[in-house]
Structures are given as C-alpha cells and as structure tokens.
Enzyme design. Structure first.
Site, PDB file in Angstrom:
ATOM      1  N   LYS A 145      34.495  51.085  36.321  1.00 18.11           N
ATOM      2  CA  LYS A 145      35.027  49.720  36.230  1.00 18.11           C
ATOM      3  C   LYS A 145      36.537  49.843  36.134  1.00 18.11           C
ATOM      4  CE  LYS A 145      32.462  49.124  32.409  1.00 18.11           C
ATOM      5  NZ  LYS A 145      31.820  47.841  32.525  1.00 18.11           N
ATOM      6  N   ARG A 146      37.252  48.723  36.226  1.00 17.56           N
ATOM      7  CA  ARG A 146      38.699  48.799  36.031  1.00 17.56           C
ATOM      8  C   ARG A 146      38.998  49.435  34.674  1.00 17.56           C
ATOM      9  NH1 ARG A 146      42.184  46.319  39.909  1.00 17.56           N
ATOM     10  NH2 ARG A 146      43.812  46.771  38.405  1.00 17.56           N
TER      11      ARG A 146
ATOM     12  N   LYS B  64      37.835  47.331  27.827  1.00 19.69           N
ATOM     13  CA  LYS B  64      36.608  47.951  28.339  1.00 19.69           C
ATOM     14  C   LYS B  64      36.322  49.285  27.643  1.00 19.69           C
ATOM     15  CE  LYS B  64      37.191  45.773  32.907  1.00 19.69           C
ATOM     16  NZ  LYS B  64      35.995  44.959  33.220  1.00 19.69           N
TER      17      LYS B  64
ATOM     18  N   THR C  46      29.395  42.912  35.928  1.00 21.86           N
ATOM     19  CA  THR C  46      28.364  42.857  36.972  1.00 21.86           C
ATOM     20  C   THR C  46      27.863  44.266  37.290  1.00 21.86           C
ATOM     21  OG1 THR C  46      30.217  42.697  38.518  1.00 21.86           O
ATOM     22  CG2 THR C  46      28.961  40.696  38.127  1.00 21.86           C
TER      23      THR C  46
ATOM     24  N   LYS D  72      24.043  46.024  38.274  1.00 25.65           N
ATOM     25  CA  LYS D  72      23.761  46.967  39.370  1.00 25.65           C
ATOM     26  C   LYS D  72      23.092  48.218  38.829  1.00 25.65           C
ATOM     27  CE  LYS D  72      27.885  45.077  41.462  1.00 25.65           C
ATOM     28  NZ  LYS D  72      29.352  45.220  41.516  1.00 25.65           N
TER      29      LYS D  72
ATOM     30  N   HIS E 287      36.698  32.990  34.399  1.00 29.50           N
ATOM     31  CA  HIS E 287      36.221  34.381  34.391  1.00 29.50           C
ATOM     32  C   HIS E 287      36.821  35.240  33.295  1.00 29.50           C
ATOM     33  CE1 HIS E 287      34.117  34.403  38.352  1.00 29.50           C
ATOM     34  NE2 HIS E 287      34.977  33.425  38.618  1.00 29.50           N
TER      35      HIS E 287
HETATM   36  C1  26V Z   1      43.289  39.702  34.538  1.00 29.73           C
HETATM   37  C2  26V Z   1      44.316  40.212  33.789  1.00 29.73           C
HETATM   38  C3  26V Z   1      45.690  39.860  34.162  1.00 29.73           C
HETATM   39  C4  26V Z   1      46.678  40.132  33.107  1.00 29.73           C
HETATM   40  C5  26V Z   1      46.453  41.427  32.403  1.00 29.73           C
HETATM   41  C6  26V Z   1      45.102  41.606  31.868  1.00 29.73           C
HETATM   42  C7  26V Z   1      44.037  41.055  32.731  1.00 29.73           C
HETATM   43  C8  26V Z   1      42.730  41.366  32.456  1.00 29.73           C
HETATM   44  C9  26V Z   1      41.708  40.855  33.212  1.00 29.73           C
HETATM   45  C10 26V Z   1      41.998  40.018  34.245  1.00 29.73           C
HETATM   46  C11 26V Z   1      40.882  39.530  35.080  1.00 29.73           C
HETATM   47  C12 26V Z   1      40.605  38.099  34.956  1.00 29.73           C
HETATM   48  C13 26V Z   1      39.544  37.585  35.864  1.00 29.73           C
HETATM   49  C14 26V Z   1      38.430  38.557  36.140  1.00 29.73           C
HETATM   50  O1  26V Z   1      38.507  39.370  37.016  1.00 29.73           O
HETATM   51  N1  26V Z   1      37.334  38.433  35.415  1.00 29.73           N
HETATM   52  C15 26V Z   1      36.132  39.217  35.607  1.00 29.73           C
HETATM   53  O2  26V Z   1      35.234  38.435  36.370  1.00 29.73           O
HETATM   54  C16 26V Z   1      33.991  39.077  36.593  1.00 29.73           C
HETATM   55  C17 26V Z   1      33.182  38.163  37.482  1.00 29.73           C
HETATM   56  O3  26V Z   1      32.881  37.001  36.821  1.00 29.73           O
HETATM   57  C18 26V Z   1      33.300  39.346  35.271  1.00 29.73           C
HETATM   58  O4  26V Z   1      32.093  40.018  35.510  1.00 29.73           O
HETATM   59  C19 26V Z   1      34.191  40.189  34.367  1.00 29.73           C
HETATM   60  O5  26V Z   1      33.595  40.324  33.102  1.00 29.73           O
HETATM   61  C20 26V Z   1      35.545  39.543  34.247  1.00 29.73           C
HETATM   62  O6  26V Z   1      36.442  40.382  33.544  1.00 29.73           O
END
Ligand code: 26V
Length: 848
Positions: free
Chosen positions: A573-574, A579, A681, A685, A382
């Site tokens: 979004k986060r 982003k 996602t 929506k 992801h």
């Molecule tokens: C994790 C971390 C942890 C360390 C600091 C920065 C950071 C940034 C992002 C993440 C998230 C990683 C996994 C995640 O949530 N991915 C998201 O998954 C969604 C569902 O597939 C997708 O729509 C998003 O684009 C994706 O960011």
C-alpha cells in the site's frame, strides 16, 4: 436494482456500411479471426512484417485486434442511449488507476484462449510473454484511483450507462527505484511505446478559461448579470478508453482530457510577431495535463493542481450539457439524464462550475440552477485526515477562478442565511460550517462546498461513514441527516481474482460453477468444504502456485531467494505513517532478536514482503522505506536467519505487481491506527484470494471481520475510541515502551545503528517521532501486535486449520465485490437502472 429495461432496440451491426462492421477480421471471435486481425494490424497499422515482429509489436497488434472488437460494443452502447435516452452516471475523478488493459479486455470478451492460440501461430507459446510487455497507465496515487477503475468495470458489467471523466496525464505516478535502500523517483513515460487503448476525439474538444476578471452588465430584460472574461484558455481534447463489461455488450467510456494550446490565441501572437510568447502560452496550457501530483500535502504545484481540477471538471460538465443539446433535450432536464459523482473533493469545483454554466451560459435563474445542481451532484468522502482535506487559498482561488468565487460567495451567503434561521445568534456554527475558512490565511473549504452542493454524501466503509457524521461533519449531519450515507468500497473480482489468480479461479469454477465471477455470494457454497481435507489441499495448492510465481518475481527483481513454503506475510500500500509500515518493521526486529537470542517460540519460516510508494515530499515515509531496507539488509545477510526470516521490499508497487502479490499472500497486514484508514481495498483483495488478515478495527477491516467471523481474523490494537481516549489524556508512548522490555530492546538496537551500519543519526527522526509524540500510536499497539503475530505463527503450524480459515475468508468475502457497491450507489444515490445492449448480428455468426 430496478428492473432492467428489456425493450431497447437492438443495434444492427449490418446497418450503416455493410462490409465495414461485418469484417470478420475485426469482429470475429475465434482464433482464426484474431490471427487475421493481428496480421492485418501488424502490416497496415504498425508497418511490420509478421516474420520480424517483436513481442511489443505483437502486443500492439493483438491489442488493436481486441480494440476492434470493443468498438462494435462501444458504438452499440452509444447508439442505444442515443435512441432511448436514459440516466447516465458521470463518475468524476482526478485519478483512474486502470492497470493493464489487454488481459482484462480478453477476459471480458471471453477470447483469452483464442488470443493464446492466435499467438502460437506467431511462435509465441504463452500469452503471458505478451501481457508482460504492456505498460500500465499509472493515472492514480493508490486506493482512490484504483477504486474508480474497479467501479467503472462494475458499472459496465452491470450494464449501467456510465462515463468516467478524468485527466489524461502524460506522466502518471512516478516509477520507484530503490537505490542504497532509498526511494528514487523516475518519471513514468507510459505513452512512450504508444498506447493502443485510447481514441482521441478532437472534434469533441472543449474550451476552458482561467484567470481574468468578471464584470457586471444588464441583460435584455434589464437584470444585472455577471460575465467572466478569462485571461487564459486551454482546450481539452477527449481521449476515450472503452470499458467493456464482463461478457456483456455494454461498453462504457472513460473520457480523459488532454490539455492543448488554444490555437487562435497562438495565431494572434504569431501575427503580432511574438513567437516566443505564443510558444510559452502553448507550453503553459499543455503543462496542465502533464503530470499527476502525488498526494504529499506539500505546497508544490498547488496552483497547477487547482487548474487541473477546474480543467477536467469544466470539460466534463460542458460535455454532459452538450450531450443534451445534441439530443434536443432541455437543459433543465439535466438531472434526469446525468448523475454526477464526485470522487473526493478533487472535482468539487463542479458545484460552482455547473452553476456558472447554467446561469451564465444557459441563462437559467439561480433557484432553478441550484435545484438542477443539487439534484444531480453527489459526493464521496475518502479521508478524515485533516491534512488531506482540500482547502484553497482565497487569493489563489480568486486569481484563477474569479467568477467561481463569486458564485461560491452567493452559495455560501444563502446557506448561512439558512443556518441563521435555524441557529439564531450562533456565530460559531456559521464560522464552522462556512465554505470560507476565515481563520489565518483565508481559504475555500472544498469539502463544505461539496457537502452543501450534493444530494448525498457518503463515506467508504461503515466505520468511516459513522466518523464522518460523528467527528468530521456533525453539524452538517444534524442539518441534513438524510444526505449522509455509507457505501462500503468493493473491488472487481474480474481483475482481482479471475485474472490475477487463474489457479484459484479454476478451482472455484469446478466447485461452484462459472457464475461466481458475477455473483460472488455464490462462493458461500465453499463453506461446505471447510472440513474436506482433499479440497483444502487443492485450495492450498492454488496458494502455492501463486507463491512460486511471486518467489521467482522477487528473485528476478531483488536477487533475494525466498522459500515458497514459508509464510508469506505482506503489506502492500502507499507508505504512510498512519498505515504504520514501521509497526510491521519493529515487529520484524523483535522476531530477529528472538531468533538471535534463541527465544523464538515458533519455528515458523516467514517471508515478510513490503511494497508501496512514498510521496516524494514526505520525508518520514521515505525514511520508513530506508528503514525497512536497512532491516532487510541485516536480516537477509545473517546466516542465523536462513530458513526462518526473510525481508523483501518490492520496488515499484503498481496494479500489475498487485496481481502477482494478492494470490501469493498468506497473511495480509492491515495495521493502520484505528480511525485513520477510510476503508482500504487491499484488505478485500487479499481476503478474496484466501489470505488471513492481521488487522486493527479500522476502515473496512471491521466489516471484513464481521463477515469472515472473528475466529478467522487476527485482531489486535486499540479501537478508535480507545485511541481518542489516549489522545485526550496526554498519551505518552514512554509508558508503553517501559512496559515492554522487548520493545525497549528493539528501539535500542535501532538507536545504536544496528540497521544503519553503525550510523546513529540515520533513523533518529523516526525514533524521535515514535518515542516523542508518536502521532499514530505505534508504541501503544506494539505489544498486542507482537502477541497476535505469535498467534499467527501458532496457527500456521496447524496447516489444516490455517487452510480452513483461509477458505472461509474466500467463501465469505463476496460482499466486497464492487458489483455490490455499485448496485448500492445505483439504487440509493444515483437512481439509475441497467440498460442492456443487444446486438442483432451476433459476431459469432460472422465466422460460422
Ligand atoms: C491524501 C493526502 C494528501 C496530503 C498528505 C496526506 C494524505 C494522505 C492521504 C490522502 C488520500 C486521500 C484520499 C484517498 O486516497 N483515500 C483513500 O481512498 C480509498 C478508496 O476509498 C480508501 O480505501 C482508503 O482508505 C483511503 O485512504
């Protein structure tokens, strides 16, 4: 999808205990029965008299009454699979952001109106007053967790047997307050009022070990084997949440594990008089499922995170293996009965844990165990962000999971042997692909473990899957091209259209009939209406309804008055640098300046709305929130902006708030740096709900633009390969700043403290980042973005053209239904088929 199996034996409700299952109060689907059920629950379950019931009491009573109706289908679904075993999907995810349950279950059961009527008899005029009381379980950070929830709903709706396995965090993602413009985190006590949707199943608890050591011994046949002697244990107690499909009897299960202390160990400590020692161990093991970690890349709680992962994965695999034993199915047939999907690398320890269970517990040989493991496990990636790819310090790993590390070494050794044969003498490739990262602090690369142990690896949008193959794992992709695939994400139209946007749903039903809810492609028919003024006005009216609702919500939460007829421009979004909420913020400053200077070309009133949480340890993201609020203060208090510009930061963005936001949006901001957002996602929506997108060619935006056609999408920004070029050619943000006088002026205004009450220091880190390295190419994309925002404004001035574009977005976004994604997983990765659940004694009969 393969042919549905038609010939399952129906589940006879009358069977085991006549009277029990037939109770109309528990199974009847009309409003009388719902009313009776509520009355009984108020009295017997909640100990309340109907005459003095609070909205929360009524919420609980209605929820229990609804849960009764779910139970029929839940037990029927389990009976069907018990009688005729069929491959079941095990969706392993550290996060499930399931959102409010009552409205969804009423919708899927088809008794929303009946519930509303029953509530009237308690003096409640509108169901929404009761729905508002519900606390949502925030058991996820964002997109990944919400995706898991959409997928569970689609699995059940497509009648596919599935179990979602995760953790029942006592505290979910923090609640966000905004104080003096800053984010303040408050613990999320979602369980405090009681949560009626779960069924604790203590008799199905599992033991999990941690720490300790391994020792080798000779078994009966004289073979050397390894044995793990953990130093600590925890018990996982399953808490099951029924997941009902839309208007079907299939009711799947979300099995969330809560960590409990191991009593036997406590008692031992008690007996030797170490009361405090015993209590400490109890507290420590119960801390395991205490809190969901925000993904902030900090080292905070790393040990506990790894423990959480192993905890839920081990419980889940034991649960699957036990299900075979219970049905007297040989363990070697595991892959025929379970397909295990890893939602990112959080559950990747499953590869080693399944091997351990098969080898140590079930005495299966390595080759066979490996065959079983690799035939059942698949992995979804992801993210490409290097800081988000999980690695565990080798020391920590060995300390917590010594037997798993042995197994990983063996997996790695065999894998590297394979590589040596293929690439003789190429040590570089061995180092690069090894599960163990030998550079610096040695660590275990979870993505490599998952990739080696899985039969399929997929990305979550076409571009992302392509980048996995080209950039993230080119050598793995060359080694096993057949393993790598794409499944573009999707979202469930039940929650994200039918529930959240009743006004639009009614119009869609009038136009294309009710089946769009399970077959979103039917919405294509709306294209015929694209030049029908009358219809376009009706379509616009549904949007206006959503905007009125959001306006009053904004007012109640922030005190800001917004005009529902203004263009609602939304980014929820986060909060993350990639982003680029700050790109949007800079654009607002440019618009503000234009209005101040009288150089604004378009008199388009805009309301720009933000929502999202920043990870507590992510300084820059928190500063971005402060920045947006600083801009909002200046803009909203300047009379020159009245009727032209409003800026809102909505606190505590979550599923519930999303349901209000998506139907109310005209313009969806999807402006990440190309190549960084795996899919997104929210973009889906928004489009389904008739918002137009301003966006980069990133994640699923690429497919969205292809589907809605380029004239109905506001594209801007550098492509992924252009970004790479900039990066490889000493990108200098200054060059872009110097080319754009407006951008210069925007930055100057921030620098002099215009948005921080004269404080020149506050936003310096943000400014320095943008003008220094600018790691997310904000400066490079600014001008193009600003120009595209002008095109947006110009379009808005032609309302008919806008409405037509918006309608085409709704009409053409059916591809993004999670039903389509799930069908793809079922066919190409999981090889599972639907299994309809029939109930002979239709509950309708009970009350007629
Ligand atoms: C994790 C971390 C942890 C360390 C600091 C920065 C950071 C940034 C992002 C993440 C998230 C990683 C996994 C995640 O949530 N991915 C998201 O998954 C969604 C569902 O597939 C997708 O729509 C998003 O684009 C994706 O960011």
């Amino acid at each position: 999808m393969a042919n549905p199996m038609k010939s399952n034996e129906p589940f006879d409700l009358r069977l085991p205990t006549p009277g029990c299952y037939l109770d109309p109060e528990k199974a009847g689907m009309d409003s009388d029965a719902v009313f009776q059920g509520m009355t009984a629950h108020l009295f017997y379950t909640l100990g309340k008299l109907a005459t003095s019931a609070s909205p929360h009491d009524l919420y609980m009573a209605l929820s229990y009454a609804v849960k009764d109706r779910l139970m029929t289908r839940y037990l029927a679904s389990q009976e069907v699979i018990r009688k005729k075993p069929q491959k079941t999907v095990a969706y392993l995810s550290a996060e499930f952001l399931i959102g409010p349950q009552l409205s969804n279950n009423l919708l899927n059961l088809g008794i929303t109106q009946e519930a509303e009527d029953a509530l009237k008899r308690f003096g409640i005029e509108s169901l929404s007053t009761i729905l508002e009381v519900e606390e949502e379980p925030g058991l996820g950070n964002g997109g990944l967790g919400r995706l898991a929830a959409c997928y569970m709903e689609s699995l059940a709706s497509l009648q596919v047997p599935a179990v979602g396995y995760g953790i029942r965090y006592e505290f979910g993602i923090f609640n966000q307050l905004i104080r003096d413009g800053w984010q303040v985190e408050v613990t999320d006590k979602w369980l405090k009022g009681g949560w009626p949707w779960e069924l604790p199943q203590p008799d199905e608890s599992c033991f999990v070990g941690f720490g300790g050591r391994t020792e080798s011994y000779r078994d009966d046949k004289g073979n050397y084997r390894s044995r793990w002697i953990p130093s600590e244990h925890a018990i996982g107690v399953p808490h099951d949440v029924p997941v009902l499909g839309y208007r079907v009897n299939t009711c799947d299960r979300l099995r969330l594990w809560r960590a409990d202390a191991t009593e036997s160990f406590d008692f031992y400590a008690f007996n030797i008089g170490d009361y405090y020692g015993a209590v400490e161990e109890k507290v420590a093991s119960e801390t395991l499922s205490k809190v969901l970690y925000p993904n902030d890349g900090t080292d905070e709680g790393r040990r506990l995170r790894l423990k959480q992962q192993h905890f839920f994965v081990s419980c889940s695999l034991q649960d699957m293996l036990r299900s075979l034993e219970k049905r007297s199915i040989p363990i070697t047939e595991f892959p025929k009965h379970w397909t295990v999907q890893l939602n990112d690398t959080h559950p990747a320890i499953a590869v080693a844990e399944l091997m351990r269970l098969l080898i140590d517990q079930y005495q299966i040989g390595w080759e066979k165990a490996w065959n079983i493991t690799t035939s059942s496990v698949a992995y979804t990636n992801h993210t490409l962000l290097p800081e988000a790819l999980e690695k565990w310090d080798l020391g920590l790993f060995n300390d917590l999971l010594p037997r798993h590390l042995e197994i990983i070494y063996e997996i790695n050794w065999r894998f590297l042997q394979q590589l040596r044969l293929r690439y003789p003498g190429d040590d570089k490739i061995l180092q690069k692909l090894s599960i163990i990262d030998e550079e610096g602090f040695k660590s275990v690369r979870m993505a490599h473990l998952a990739t080696i142990g899985a039969h399929h690896i997929n990305g979550v949008a076409a571009l992302h899957s392509d980048l996995i193959k080209r950039q993230l794992m080119p050598e793995f992709a060359a080694l096993w091209p057949e393993k790598f695939t794409n499944v573009t994400n999707g979202v469930t139209p039940r929650r994200w259209v039918a529930l959240s946007n009743p006004s639009l749903s009614n119009l869609l039903e009038e136009e294309v009939g009710p089946n769009w809810i399970t077959n979103m492609e039917l919405l294509k028919k709306l294209e015929e209406k694209k030049d029908d003024n009358n219809f376009l006005e009706k379509f616009e009216e549904t949007k206006l309804n959503g905007k009125r609702k959001l306006s009053s919500f904004v007012h109640s939460k922030t005190g800001i008055l917004v005009d529902p007829s203004s263009l609602f421009d939304v980014q929820v979004k986060r909060i993350h640098q990639y982003k680029r909420q700050h790109l949007n913020a800079l654009q607002i400053i440019a618009q503000y300046l234009r209005i101040k200077n009288g150089t604004n070309k378009f008199e388009v009133p805009r309301t720009i709305i933000f929502g999202g949480k920043a990870a507590p340890g992510y300084f820059m993201a928190k500063l971005m929130i402060r920045f947006i609020n600083g801009i909002a203060d200046v803009v909203n208090s300047d009379p020159d902006m009245d009727g032209l510009l409003r800026v809102v930061f909505l606190p505590d963005y979550n599923v519930k708030l999303g349901e209000i936001v998506y139907p109310a949006t005209d313009l969806s901001e999807q402006i990440s740096t190309a190549g960084k957002e795996a899919s997104g996602t929210g973009n889906m929506k928004f489009a389904m709900n008739g918002a137009l997108t301003i966006g980069t060619l990133d994640g699923a935006n690429v497919e969205l633009r292809d589907l809605v056609k380029k004239e109905n999408f506001f594209l801007f920004g550098k492509t992924e390969s252009e970004i790479m070029d900039l990066k490889n050619n000493n990108y200098s943000p200054k060059t872009f700043i110097n080319q754009c006088p407006e951008l210069k002026e925007v930055l100057r205004l921030i620098e002099i403290g215009h948005f921080s009450n004269g404080d020149k220091e506050l936003f310096k880190p943000l400014l320095n980042s943008l003008t220094g390295h600018d790691p997310f190419f904000v400066m490079a994309d600014f001008e193009d973005y600003l120009n595209k925002q002008d095109v947006v404004s110009e379009c808005w001035n032609n309302k008919k053209a806008w409405n037509k574009m918006a309608l085409l977005n709704t009409a053409r976004s059916g591809y993004f239904s999670s039903d389509r994604s799930i069908r793809e997983y079922c066919e190409s990765i999981w090889k599972v088929s639907p299994m309809p659940v029939e109930i002979t004694c239709d509950v309708e009969e009970l009350t007629n």
